[in-house]
Design a protein around this motif. Structure first.
Motif, mmCIF file in Angstrom:
data_model
loop_
_atom_site.group_PDB
_atom_site.id
_atom_site.type_symbol
_atom_site.label_atom_id
_atom_site.label_comp_id
_atom_site.label_asym_id
_atom_site.label_seq_id
_atom_site.Cartn_x
_atom_site.Cartn_y
_atom_site.Cartn_z
ATOM 1 N N ALA A 558 84.360 55.902 48.242
ATOM 2 C CA ALA A 558 85.407 56.758 47.629
ATOM 3 C C ALA A 558 85.079 58.332 47.442
ATOM 4 O O ALA A 558 85.647 59.378 47.913
ATOM 5 C CB ALA A 558 86.030 56.271 46.386
ATOM 6 N N ASP A 559 83.863 58.309 46.949
ATOM 7 C CA ASP A 559 83.175 59.613 46.891
ATOM 8 C C ASP A 559 83.072 60.426 48.128
ATOM 9 O O ASP A 559 83.361 61.494 48.198
ATOM 10 C CB ASP A 559 81.846 59.624 46.068
ATOM 11 N N LEU A 560 82.457 59.531 49.055
ATOM 12 C CA LEU A 560 82.183 60.180 50.358
ATOM 13 C C LEU A 560 83.692 60.482 51.028
ATOM 14 O O LEU A 560 83.482 61.653 51.935
ATOM 15 C CB LEU A 560 81.575 59.253 51.276
ATOM 16 N N LEU A 561 84.712 59.623 50.941
ATOM 17 C CA LEU A 561 85.985 60.275 51.496
ATOM 18 C C LEU A 561 86.314 61.502 50.882
ATOM 19 O O LEU A 561 87.044 62.442 51.444
ATOM 20 C CB LEU A 561 86.784 59.132 51.277
ATOM 21 N N LEU A 562 86.050 61.792 49.742
ATOM 22 C CA LEU A 562 86.537 62.891 48.921
ATOM 23 C C LEU A 562 85.672 64.306 49.382
ATOM 24 O O LEU A 562 86.136 65.469 49.867
ATOM 25 C CB LEU A 562 86.614 62.939 47.498
ATOM 26 N N ASN A 563 84.340 63.879 49.844
ATOM 27 C CA ASN A 563 83.510 64.912 50.317
ATOM 28 C C ASN A 563 84.006 65.145 51.690
ATOM 29 O O ASN A 563 84.107 66.347 52.111
ATOM 30 C CB ASN A 563 82.017 64.278 50.380
ATOM 31 N N LEU A 564 84.355 64.134 52.467
ATOM 32 C CA LEU A 564 85.161 64.532 53.726
ATOM 33 C C LEU A 564 86.419 65.329 53.747
ATOM 34 O O LEU A 564 86.393 66.264 54.495
ATOM 35 C CB LEU A 564 85.597 63.195 54.566
ATOM 36 N N GLY A 565 86.931 65.084 52.610
ATOM 37 C CA GLY A 565 88.233 65.748 52.472
ATOM 38 C C GLY A 565 87.840 67.342 52.146
ATOM 39 O O GLY A 565 88.508 68.383 52.607
ATOM 40 N N LEU A 566 86.692 67.572 51.589
ATOM 41 C CA LEU A 566 86.548 69.034 51.310
ATOM 42 C C LEU A 566 85.890 69.588 52.743
ATOM 43 O O LEU A 566 86.418 70.888 52.821
ATOM 44 C CB LEU A 566 84.919 68.943 50.526
ATOM 45 N N GLY A 567 85.475 68.869 53.699
ATOM 46 C CA GLY A 567 85.126 69.559 54.840
ATOM 47 C C GLY A 567 86.509 69.666 55.685
ATOM 48 O O GLY A 567 86.680 70.953 56.148
ATOM 49 N N HIS A 568 87.357 68.795 55.497
ATOM 50 C CA HIS A 568 88.710 68.862 56.268
ATOM 51 C C HIS A 568 89.368 70.071 55.520
ATOM 52 O O HIS A 568 90.157 71.099 56.529
ATOM 53 C CB HIS A 568 89.610 67.991 55.744
ATOM 54 N N LEU A 576 94.621 65.961 57.347
ATOM 55 C CA LEU A 576 93.663 64.999 57.026
ATOM 56 C C LEU A 576 92.990 64.975 55.866
ATOM 57 O O LEU A 576 92.684 64.012 55.111
ATOM 58 C CB LEU A 576 92.551 65.407 58.291
ATOM 59 N N LEU A 577 92.869 66.101 55.258
ATOM 60 C CA LEU A 577 92.518 66.194 53.851
ATOM 61 C C LEU A 577 93.558 65.403 52.972
ATOM 62 O O LEU A 577 92.884 64.386 52.131
ATOM 63 C CB LEU A 577 92.602 67.613 53.323
ATOM 64 N N VAL A 578 94.812 65.654 52.758
ATOM 65 C CA VAL A 578 95.692 64.728 52.090
ATOM 66 C C VAL A 578 95.484 63.327 52.369
ATOM 67 O O VAL A 578 95.518 62.501 51.515
ATOM 68 C CB VAL A 578 97.276 65.124 52.501
ATOM 69 N N GLU A 579 95.530 62.912 53.802
ATOM 70 C CA GLU A 579 95.008 61.532 54.102
ATOM 71 C C GLU A 579 93.864 61.041 53.287
ATOM 72 O O GLU A 579 93.949 59.825 52.920
ATOM 73 C CB GLU A 579 95.016 61.343 55.463
ATOM 74 N N ALA A 580 92.699 61.702 53.482
ATOM 75 C CA ALA A 580 91.543 61.284 52.821
ATOM 76 C C ALA A 580 91.612 60.950 51.483
ATOM 77 O O ALA A 580 91.083 60.232 50.691
ATOM 78 C CB ALA A 580 90.378 62.172 53.077
ATOM 79 N N ASN A 581 92.409 62.123 50.620
ATOM 80 C CA ASN A 581 92.479 61.860 49.082
ATOM 81 C C ASN A 581 93.208 60.941 48.692
ATOM 82 O O ASN A 581 93.075 59.941 47.712
ATOM 83 C CB ASN A 581 93.044 63.091 48.780
#
Length: 957
Positions: A558-568, A576-581
């Motif tokens: 979950a933490d890594l998904l949120l980090n990916l969201g930061l990149g998005h 994609l950010l909303v989806e990852a969140n």
């Protein structure tokens, strides 16, 4: 014949009681308050507070009390709060108290009191202590909803670091609850390096905090005290002698009065105090010496075990001390010295061998039966007594155990202190590692982790470096990697260079696809994304995500998904950010992790705002703030979400709400990161409304604590605020200086919304500086237009900023209207009006100005209003009946004095007030007055407009 040891009459202190009563009345009106009551030892602080508390209770208040003890300085954390909550549990029951808290919150309090069941399993060091503070704050607020609360905490000069931090937290955050905190301390104990000194100074600056110093008694008051003790009026000569010897300190007045007529006056105050003990039977004195080794308060069973007396023998021995008021019977089958000075005097009389022997006996008996001391205190009591007994082996072993216990109550400062004792004793215990089941490096590792959790950055850095010298990266690479990552965190927290190099080094140490590598990559990938190095950060994060899924670590996933969201977010992939969140939020809910849920929610608020869905963002932020309170994580996550909401409100032109929210959160003593974010939001409102002092103060504070240069968003926003300040103050040349220093590189501009906002702001600066520095402004304009050609648009907000840059101001105004961003809409209408006026379309300019003016007025955006009205005068546009004026437009209509003409000539050259003052041999203040008069006569609002008018009207040669 002797009377009473303590006067039944409360002498003097009427003024102090009145002040306490007045402050309590203030708190009752839902305006929380605190009183810092200082005074010398024995001056009567406890008696005063007890009298006030009794009156407050009769007046309907719930009074909770707790005291700090000397043991707190050695690692007994939260002692006064534990005592106060235990009192509440005795009065109302654990279940009823737990019902006042959010769901599951009582499990945090279980770390202090076992009555609340098993503690929760969430021990994240970075947020756990903040959550505990939130729960205690919530408990006091809920109690105060029923009736006013008075919380008395005595002897805070002995308070542990965690208790001091909690006191400061409550003082700042108990804003509107009817709660009064009364905190007492010995003022004569506060040497220059005492840890309470900075806390008192800090609290003294908090609204609603009153500092009181309790004076000594006057001679008349001493006479009244003596009369109360003796039951008759004392002789005048004896009053004078007692007053002279006691110097008006009530405790000493009691002891001197107790001596009686046949007693000579002691040579020292120590002899005075100990004299009352020496008049007791020998066996009573022996028991008192045993009790003194146990502390100011000792349980009956523990005292019997250490003294070796049966219950009847102990009662017979202690009874004379109770009758003489040296010892008092306390709750819970315990005995307490009437005053700490008495206990200290008795303890000081212990012979060296007696001191060692008694402390060792206390350690042995508590170790044999831990129920002999209050719950949660056994480990630190044993550590204290073995250390006082100078037994190196058991002092080390017990300090290690107490350190582990401290961590379970999130008392990280106290854990560091205890681990430092372990490290100091290590060389004195040959088999130390075997004794505690951990090597020296492990102790250093734990100390560094605890130091990071409590913000002891310098000490933590030393622990990490010491641990690294003991490890070989070839044999223990994962252990070394973890320490190197922690070292990078210390560098980031201290704003020191080298964090990225450390993270890359740690990544090379763990090449295999294990969880150790995933944790390193999580830190490295996140750091790179904050630097806007999105491609590499995303690749590393995706690798870590695959590892976490392979090992079934959902929390890390979950933490890594949120980090990916930061990149998005930075790359402009908002959907994609909303989806990852949303995916991370589902995992967080499934795991019951409030931290993950709130982090995902905060990111979604920002994403919705950038997508132009600002109304949704506000509602989601409100839900996040509610959840943060429910999870007990408001300080850790709620303040950040509240700032996101304030940013959205500012964008929506709801300036009053945004400023009020930012100021409210700033008053709650947020973390440094959140404080900076909130200050920026408040500054954005100030810039729009022309509050130059507020904007200048925020930028000054940010300059004192500069952000890491790598962190893009903070750097860009700070630069934009600085440019707006200089424009607001009529300094376009200085704003141009700032704009030219902004690095227009890919990583700065990779987040579309942020990048377009930056280049649009620079374009405004170029327009303002075009008349005084045309070549520089044109060159910078070329740079940003070339940069913009390579930028992408990720949503309607970025698109609107793009219109601003390209000069399609009517399209920008329409876009801002659709997005419900009134300030930016009015600003774009003004720009469109300027373009129309320059093209000779006065009617077109007037239409746009008439549309923009009421919008700006509704926002109280004074600089924007002034610019609109200035342009309206120049084009002859009537904005409203009361503002209708004719534009003069000729030099004859402007009457400038010779000195004003000189000043205007220098203003047109872009000179500052200080430069003009030096050239004309006048003061800068006089220049300021001249400039104001010139702006008024020309009907303009800025220095740049004045320069333009001067050229147009040929007012200068």
């Amino acid at each position: 014949m002797m009377g009473r040891a303590v006067s039944p009459v409360f002498v003097g202190r009427e003024a102090e009681l009145a002040d306490l009563a007045e402050t309590f009345e203030q708190a009752r009106k839902k305006n929380a308050a605190a009183v810092l009551l200082g005074g010398e030892a024995g001056v009567g602080k406890s008696r005063l507070v007890t009298c006030f508390a009794e009156r407050a209770a009769l007046d309907g208040a719930r009074v909770l009390a707790g005291g700090c003890v000397e043991l707190s300085a050695e690692g007994l954390a939260y002692a006064p709060f534990t005592a106060a909550i235990r009192q509440l549990v005795r009065e109302r029951g654990a279940d009823e108290v737990a019902a006042l808290l959010p769901d599951g919150a009582a499990r945090d309090l279980a770390r202090l009191l076992p009555e609340f069941g098993e503690p929760g399993g969430d021990t994240e060091s970075e947020t756990a202590r903040a959550r505990l503070f939130e729960q205690i704050l919530t408990l006091l607020e809920r109690l105060a909803e029923q009736r006013p609360v008075v919380l008395v905490i005595e002897d805070i000069h002995w308070a542990d670091r965690s208790s001091r931090d909690l006191i400061a937290f409550l003082s700042r955050n108990l804003r509107t609850a009817p709660v009064l905190m009364v905190l007492t301390y010995r003022s004569d104990d506060l040497h220059r390096q005492h840890p309470l000194r900075p806390v008192l100074a800090e609290l003294g600056r908090v609204d609603g905090v009153l500092r009181m110093d309790l004076p000594r008694l006057t001679q008349d008051e001493v006479a009244a005290q003596m009369a109360g003790i003796l039951g008759t009026v004392p002789e005048f000569a004896r009053v004078g002698e007692v007053y002279r010897r006691s110097e008006g300190i009530p405790l000493f007045v009691e002891a001197l009065t107790e001596c009686g007529d046949g007693c000579s006056f002691p040579d020292s105050l120590h002899d005075l105090i100990i004299g009352s003990v020496e008049r007791l039977p020998d066996e009573t004195q022996r028991v008192l010496r045993v009790a003194a080794a146990g502390g100011i308060r000792v349980g009956h069973d523990l005292l019997a075990a250490v003294s070796g007396l049966s219950d009847p023998e102990l009662e017979d021995a202690i009874r004379p001390a109770v009758a003489a008021n040296v010892i008092q019977v306390a709750d819970g089958r315990a005995y307490a010295f009437r005053h700490a000075l008495i206990r200290e005097a008795v303890h000081d009389e212990l012979l060296p061998g007696e001191h060692v022997r008694l402390h060792a006996r206390f350690a042995e008996e508590i170790g044999r039966d831990r129920a002999l001391v209050p719950p949660g205190r056994a480990a630190i009591e044993i550590a204290h007594h073995w250390y006082s007994a100078r037994d190196d082996l058991w002092a080390l072993v017990s300090a290690w155990e107490a350190a582990q216990k401290a961590a379970r109550t999130f008392a990280y400062n106290e854990k560091v202190q205890l681990l430092e004792r372990v490290l100091a004793l290590w060389s004195k215990v040959p088999d130390a590692s075997a004794r505690i089941g951990a090597d020296h490096t492990t102790v250093l590792e734990q100390a560094s982790e605890a130091a990071y959790a409590c913000g002891e950055l310098d000490r933590g850095t030393k622990f990490v470096k010491a641990a690294l010298t003991e490890l070989d990266e070839k044999t223990e690479p994962e252990r070394v990697a973890e320490l190197v990552v922690r070292l990078s965190q210390f560098k980031l927290a201290k704003r020191k260079p080298g964090a990225l190099a450390d993270l890359r080094y740690a990544e090379r140490l763990v090449p295999g696809p294990g969880l150790a590598r995933a944790h390193v990559l999580a830190r490295l990938g996140s750091y790179l994304m904050f630097r806007s190095e999105v491609d590499e950060g995303t690749a590393l994060t995706e690798e870590a995500l695959a590892i976490s899924r392979a090992h079934g670590d959902e929390c890390l996933e979950a933490d890594l998904l949120l980090n990916l969201g930061l990149g998005h977010s930075i790359a402009g992939r908002l959907h994609l950010l909303v989806e990852a969140n949303e995916t991370a939020m589902e995992i967080g809910r499934r795991l019951g992790s409030g931290r993950i849920v709130l982090r995902a929610l905060a990111n979604s608020v920002d994403a919705l705002n950038n997508l132009g869905r600002s109304a949704e963002a506000v509602e989601l932020a409100l839900e996040g703030e509610r959840l943060a309170r429910k999870y007990g994580r408001y300080r850790a996550h709620g303040a950040f979400i509240a700032n996101n909401r304030a940013e959205v409100l500012e964008a929506l032109g709801r300036f009053d709400e945004a400023a009020e929210l930012a100021e409210r959160e700033l008053a709650r003593d947020p973390s440094t990161r959140d404080r900076h974010h909130l200050n920026r939001t408040r500054a954005a409102v100030a810039a729009a409304r022309g509050e130059a002092e507020v904007l200048r103060a925020v930028l000054a504070e940010l300059a004192l604590s500069p952000e890491q240069a790598e962190f893009t968003q903070e750097t860009v926003v700070n630069a934009c605020l600085a440019m707006r300040l200089h424009l607001l103050e009529g300094e376009p040349a200085t704003a141009l200086d700032v704009a030219e220093k902004v690095t227009l590189e890919a990583r700065i501009l990779s987040k579309p919304e942020l990048g377009w906002r930056l280049v649009a702001q620079i374009a405004v600066v170029c327009d303002a500086a075009g008349l005084i520095a045309p070549e520089r402004a044109a060159a910078l304009r070329d740079r940003i237009e070339a940069t913009a050609a390579a930028m992408t648009v990720d949503g309607p907000v970025a698109e609107a900023y793009r219109f601003c840059l390209t000069g399609d101001h009517d399209a920008a105004a329409s876009a801002w209207e659709r997005l419900d961003r009134p300030f930016l809409r009015a600003s774009s209408l003004l720009q469109a009006a300027r373009a129309a006026a320059a093209a000779g379309d006065r009617e077109g300019a007037a239409v746009r100005l008439r549309t923009a003016h009421p919008v700006a007025e509704a926002l109280s955006a004074r600089p924007l209003i002034a610019e609109i009205e200035s342009l309206a005068r120049r084009v002859g546009a009537a904005l409203a009946p009361e503002a209708r004026q004719a534009a003069e437009g000729t030099a004859e209509a402007v009457s400038l004095t010779p000195r004003e003409q000189e000043v205007l000539r220098l203003v047109a050259q872009g000179r500052s007030n200080r430069d003009i003052a030096a050239e004309l041999f006048i003061s800068a203040k006089t220049v300021s007055v001249h400039v104001s008069n010139i702006l008024g006569k020309l009907g303009v609002s800025t220095r740049g407009e004045a320069a333009a008018a001067a050229h147009r009207l040929a007012l200068i040669g």
